[in-house]
Write a protein that holds these residues in place. Structure first.
Motif, PDB file in Angstrom:
ATOM      1  N   ALA A 276       0.828  -1.206   0.000  1.00 45.32           N
ATOM      2  CA  ALA A 276       0.000   0.000   0.000  1.00 45.32           C
ATOM      3  C   ALA A 276       0.862   1.256   0.000  1.00 45.32           C
ATOM      4  CB  ALA A 276      -0.928  -0.003   1.210  1.00 45.32           C
ATOM      5  N   MET A 277       1.948   1.219   0.751  1.00 37.57           N
ATOM      6  CA  MET A 277       2.850   2.366   0.811  1.00 37.57           C
ATOM      7  C   MET A 277       3.494   2.625  -0.546  1.00 37.57           C
ATOM      8  SD  MET A 277       5.850   2.943   3.601  1.00 37.57           S
ATOM      9  CE  MET A 277       4.784   2.315   4.905  1.00 37.57           C
ATOM     10  N   ASP A 278       3.858   1.572  -1.230  1.00 40.13           N
ATOM     11  CA  ASP A 278       4.459   1.702  -2.556  1.00 40.13           C
ATOM     12  C   ASP A 278       3.468   2.343  -3.521  1.00 40.13           C
ATOM     13  OD1 ASP A 278       6.201   1.486  -4.663  1.00 40.13           O
ATOM     14  OD2 ASP A 278       5.830  -0.632  -5.021  1.00 40.13           O
ATOM     15  N   GLY A 279       2.219   1.869  -3.486  1.00 41.53           N
ATOM     16  CA  GLY A 279       1.197   2.449  -4.348  1.00 41.53           C
ATOM     17  C   GLY A 279       0.929   3.901  -4.019  1.00 41.53           C
ATOM     18  N   LEU A 280       0.907   4.213  -2.736  1.00 40.38           N
ATOM     19  CA  LEU A 280       0.644   5.582  -2.295  1.00 40.38           C
ATOM     20  C   LEU A 280       1.750   6.530  -2.739  1.00 40.38           C
ATOM     21  CD1 LEU A 280      -0.855   7.699  -0.625  1.00 40.38           C
ATOM     22  CD2 LEU A 280       0.260   6.783   1.422  1.00 40.38           C
ATOM     23  N   VAL A 281       3.003   6.168  -2.482  1.00 43.66           N
ATOM     24  CA  VAL A 281       4.120   7.049  -2.828  1.00 43.66           C
ATOM     25  C   VAL A 281       4.244   7.223  -4.334  1.00 43.66           C
ATOM     26  CG1 VAL A 281       6.632   7.323  -2.747  1.00 43.66           C
ATOM     27  CG2 VAL A 281       5.399   6.518  -0.724  1.00 43.66           C
ATOM     28  N   SER A 282       4.189   6.119  -5.071  1.00 41.63           N
ATOM     29  CA  SER A 282       4.392   6.201  -6.513  1.00 41.63           C
ATOM     30  C   SER A 282       3.269   6.969  -7.206  1.00 41.63           C
ATOM     31  CB  SER A 282       4.525   4.792  -7.118  1.00 41.63           C
ATOM     32  OG  SER A 282       3.343   4.039  -6.917  1.00 41.63           O
ATOM     33  N   ASN A 283       2.015   6.737  -6.812  1.00 41.74           N
ATOM     34  CA  ASN A 283       0.924   7.437  -7.493  1.00 41.74           C
ATOM     35  C   ASN A 283       0.798   8.885  -7.024  1.00 41.74           C
ATOM     36  OD1 ASN A 283      -0.700   6.716  -9.663  1.00 41.74           O
ATOM     37  ND2 ASN A 283      -2.556   6.702  -8.418  1.00 41.74           N
ATOM     38  N   PHE A 284       1.109   9.145  -5.776  1.00 40.57           N
ATOM     39  CA  PHE A 284       1.140  10.518  -5.280  1.00 40.57           C
ATOM     40  C   PHE A 284       2.191  11.323  -6.044  1.00 40.57           C
ATOM     41  CE2 PHE A 284       2.480  13.352  -1.486  1.00 40.57           C
ATOM     42  CZ  PHE A 284       1.748  14.418  -1.994  1.00 40.57           C
ATOM     43  N   ALA A 285       3.376  10.731  -6.216  1.00 36.78           N
ATOM     44  CA  ALA A 285       4.434  11.410  -6.958  1.00 36.78           C
ATOM     45  C   ALA A 285       4.043  11.599  -8.418  1.00 36.78           C
ATOM     46  CB  ALA A 285       5.736  10.616  -6.853  1.00 36.78           C
ATOM     47  N   LEU A 286       3.409  10.584  -9.010  1.00 33.09           N
ATOM     48  CA  LEU A 286       2.985  10.687 -10.405  1.00 33.09           C
ATOM     49  C   LEU A 286       1.953  11.795 -10.592  1.00 33.09           C
ATOM     50  CD1 LEU A 286       2.796   9.660 -13.330  1.00 33.09           C
ATOM     51  CD2 LEU A 286       1.116   7.975 -12.539  1.00 33.09           C
ATOM     52  N   ILE A 287       0.947  11.803  -9.735  1.00 35.88           N
ATOM     53  CA  ILE A 287      -0.091  12.827  -9.819  1.00 35.88           C
ATOM     54  C   ILE A 287       0.499  14.214  -9.586  1.00 35.88           C
ATOM     55  CG2 ILE A 287      -2.146  13.722  -8.637  1.00 35.88           C
ATOM     56  CD1 ILE A 287      -3.021  10.794  -8.268  1.00 35.88           C
TER      57      ILE A 287
END
Length: 234
Positions: A26-37
């Motif tokens: 979940a942390m990986d998804g959160l960081v990567s998509n937050f950074a992408l957005i």
């Protein structure tokens, strides 16, 4: 009666159990998509483009995580099964040598030689139990403990998706601007980091702040890059 003799203590699960892969996925998804957005938002004000990027990032990341986890765990399982098969053949072909090996292993752990020999003999009387003990001693894993590639893939997909959808939620509900997405992501980053303290020796606030800083820095740098590219028209 000695009360202290009746006291027991419990250790935390140092392998992480289900918590570790779930939280880190979940942390990986959160960081990567937050950074992408954040990166896309830094380059454009078009809410649809930002939302599309977030959805694409969620889907691509989740499928990539699931596929990678499936192949990784399947390969690990196949290797373990191959080595367990080797151990099974050795037990069938050289039972005396394997019995001595098991007894020697107990002696090396501090068991008296006579007792070690007897324990090894009793364990070896059951072929499946003997295989399990030998596999645990030599490979660190038993035939019944092998991970499931399907479970690993589904767990990775689900946990990554949960994390990745959080920074995307405001855009899906029509909110414009990065502020609410960033606020929600920062709260989630701190919460995920705090949960990690359950499988570490760190305090919840330290783990939470550490993850918040890491995620915020990643998103900030990506936002700056998106702003630079968007601002220059590249």
């Amino acid at each position: 009666m000695n009360d202290r003799a009746e006291q027991h203590h419990q250790h935390r699960d140092v392998t992480g159990g289900w918590l570790r892969p779930s939280v880190f996925g979940a942390m990986d998804g959160l960081v990567s998509n937050f950074a992408l957005i954040a990166g896309v938002a830094g380059g454009t004000d078009d809410t649809k483009v930002i939302a599309l990027a977030g959805v694409a990032g969620l889907a691509a990341g989740a499928f990539s995580m699931a596929g990678g986890e499936y192949v990784s765990v399947a390969s690990q399982r196949e290797l373990a099964l191959a080595e367990i098969a080797v151990e099974r053949r050795e037990l069938d072909r050289h039972p005396a040598a394997e019995l001595k090996e098991l007894a020697d292993d107990f002696v090396a752990k501090g068991v008296a030689p006579d007792l070690a020999a007897e324990v090894a003999r009793q364990i070896s009387a059951n072929p499946e139990r003997a295989l399990e003990v030998h596999a645990q001693n030599e490979l660190g894993i038993g035939p019944k403990d092998l991970p499931s590639p399907k479970v690993a893939a589904l767990s990775s997909f689900a946990s990554f998706s949960v994390g990745a959808v959080l920074p995307l939620l405001p855009y899906l509900f029509g909110v414009t601007g990065l502020t609410l997405s960033a606020l929600l992501s920062c709260v989630a980053l701190f919460g995920a980091g705090a949960l990690v303290s359950a499988v570490t020796a760190r305090s919840w606030w330290y783990s939470g702040l550490r993850q918040l800083v890491v995620g915020a820095v990643a998103a900030g740098l990506t936002f700056a890059l998106g702003n630079l590219i968007g601002g220059t028209g590249l």
